[in-house]
Enzyme design. Structure first.
Site, PDB file in Angstrom:
ATOM      1  N   SER A  54       0.830  -1.199   0.000  1.00 37.44           N
ATOM      2  CA  SER A  54       0.000   0.000   0.000  1.00 37.44           C
ATOM      3  C   SER A  54       0.864   1.248   0.000  1.00 37.44           C
ATOM      4  CB  SER A  54      -0.903   0.014   1.234  1.00 37.44           C
ATOM      5  OG  SER A  54      -1.549   1.269   1.359  1.00 37.44           O
ATOM      6  N   HIS A  64      -1.587  -1.536  -3.967  1.00 36.18           N
ATOM      7  CA  HIS A  64      -2.827  -1.102  -3.318  1.00 36.18           C
ATOM      8  C   HIS A  64      -2.856   0.418  -3.217  1.00 36.18           C
ATOM      9  CE1 HIS A  64      -6.379  -1.948  -0.841  1.00 36.18           C
ATOM     10  NE2 HIS A  64      -5.995  -0.913  -0.090  1.00 36.18           N
ATOM     11  N   ASP A  95      -5.027   3.458  -1.651  1.00 32.63           N
ATOM     12  CA  ASP A  95      -6.070   3.867  -0.712  1.00 32.63           C
ATOM     13  C   ASP A  95      -6.531   5.280  -1.039  1.00 32.63           C
ATOM     14  OD1 ASP A  95      -6.453   1.679   1.163  1.00 32.63           O
ATOM     15  OD2 ASP A  95      -4.391   2.041   1.804  1.00 32.63           O
ATOM     16  N   MET A 104      -8.937   8.247  -0.029  1.00 35.22           N
ATOM     17  CA  MET A 104      -9.703   8.744   1.118  1.00 35.22           C
ATOM     18  C   MET A 104     -10.270  10.130   0.819  1.00 35.22           C
ATOM     19  SD  MET A 104      -7.059   7.769   4.170  1.00 35.22           S
ATOM     20  CE  MET A 104      -6.290   6.154   4.271  1.00 35.22           C
ATOM     21  N   HIS A 112      -8.811   1.107  -3.659  1.00 33.28           N
ATOM     22  CA  HIS A 112      -9.751   0.980  -2.548  1.00 33.28           C
ATOM     23  C   HIS A 112     -10.374   2.346  -2.268  1.00 33.28           C
ATOM     24  CE1 HIS A 112     -10.121   0.154   2.093  1.00 33.28           C
ATOM     25  NE2 HIS A 112     -11.295   0.236   1.507  1.00 33.28           N
ATOM     26  N   MET A 139     -12.315   4.625  -0.229  1.00 30.01           N
ATOM     27  CA  MET A 139     -12.870   4.917   1.096  1.00 30.01           C
ATOM     28  C   MET A 139     -13.553   6.283   0.999  1.00 30.01           C
ATOM     29  SD  MET A 139      -9.911   3.465   3.644  1.00 30.01           S
ATOM     30  CE  MET A 139      -8.506   3.721   2.554  1.00 30.01           C
ATOM     31  N   MET A 143     -11.574  -5.344   6.314  1.00 30.05           N
ATOM     32  CA  MET A 143     -10.670  -4.432   6.999  1.00 30.05           C
ATOM     33  C   MET A 143     -10.330  -4.980   8.381  1.00 30.05           C
ATOM     34  SD  MET A 143     -10.014  -1.990   4.914  1.00 30.05           S
ATOM     35  CE  MET A 143      -9.133  -0.930   6.068  1.00 30.05           C
ATOM     36  N   GLY A 203      -2.852   4.858   8.503  1.00 25.89           N
ATOM     37  CA  GLY A 203      -1.899   3.768   8.474  1.00 25.89           C
ATOM     38  C   GLY A 203      -1.287   3.545   9.852  1.00 25.89           C
ATOM     39  N   ASP A 211      -6.786  -5.942   4.955  1.00 25.77           N
ATOM     40  CA  ASP A 211      -6.033  -4.688   4.955  1.00 25.77           C
ATOM     41  C   ASP A 211      -6.013  -4.121   6.364  1.00 25.77           C
ATOM     42  OD1 ASP A 211      -4.917  -2.199   4.539  1.00 25.77           O
ATOM     43  OD2 ASP A 211      -6.461  -1.493   3.160  1.00 25.77           O
TER      44      ASP A 211
END
Length: 225
Positions: free
Chosen positions: A9, A33, A35, A37, A66, A68, A139, A146, A177
């Site tokens: 990630s 990966h 992330d 957000m 991913h 979020m 999750m 993180g 994750d």
């Protein structure tokens, strides 16, 4: 499925050296990966479409994106256009999950669905049916930051989803994750996860390729125990 994949990630990466780091990790893994957000679904911001577009120019790694975000439908096509191969959204963020899955697949990409650790695991059961989705992400930390510790309760949730996927003949990747490192990866794999997201345990090491090799070795030990 007994093959285990490591998905580093970049949330834990040093962006100043990320280009060189991608060349290093691509020797040992096939997934990356990402992330995303929005500061609403999770109380933090990460990076957006321009970063994904730039990364896509420099690597052939599979982009495991991913989302979020509160409004995943708004971001599906933009992130696919930017180069995402998998797009995963949260079950908590839509009333029409199968519509979003179909949209992702209509672009020839893989669709995933994620679940927050405090959401009842039953919410993910409809997606364990054969062909329902391409990836399920459980999750193992509260999403948004993180460096958190792996939540022990994730093991039981992974086992439940793994059992249902196998019973239904689903080939969906079961991903995990959060808090994955050398002391927790065996628990995740023995509980059924096959796509392992890890941030600081890869990007926090000076030799990132060796860090991935170590995680893979521990994964296969878990499979054979």
């Amino acid at each position: 499925m007994n093959e285990v994949f490591i998905a580093p990630s970049i949330l834990a990466a040093d962006f100043a050296t990320l280009g060189d780091d991608l060349k290093e990790i691509s020797k040992e893994c096939s997934f990356l990966h990402l992330d995303i957000m929005d500061g609403h679904f999770v109380p933090n911001l990460s990076f957006g479409i321009p970063v994904v577009e730039t990364l896509r120019k420099h690597t052939d790694l599979i982009f495991d994106t991913h989302l979020m975000v509160d409004e995943p439908k708004m971001f599906i096509k933009p992130f696919i256009d930017a180069g995402s191969d998998y797009v995963t959204f949260h079950v908590e963020c839509t009333d029409e999950p199968f519509e979003l899955i179909n949209e992702i697949r209509s672009y020839g990409k893989k669709a995933g669905i994620a679940i927050h650790p405090y959401t009842p695991i039953e919410k993910i059961y409809p997606f364990t049916k054969k062909g329902a989705v391409d990836l399920i992400l459980v999750m193992s930390v509260v999403p948004g930051f993180g460096g958190q510790s792996f939540m022990a309760a994730a093991k039981g949730r992974l086992i439940e989803v793994r059992n249902r996927l196998d019973k239904n003949g689903s080939e969906a990747l079961l991903s995990v994750d959060g808090g994955i490192k050398d002391t927790t990866i065996k628990d995740a794999v023995s509980s059924g996860a096959r796509l392992i997201v890890s941030g600081s345990s890869v990007f926090g090491k000076s030799d990132k390729a060796e860090a991935i090799r170590n995680l893979k070795n521990l994964s296969y030990q878990a499979l054979n125990e």
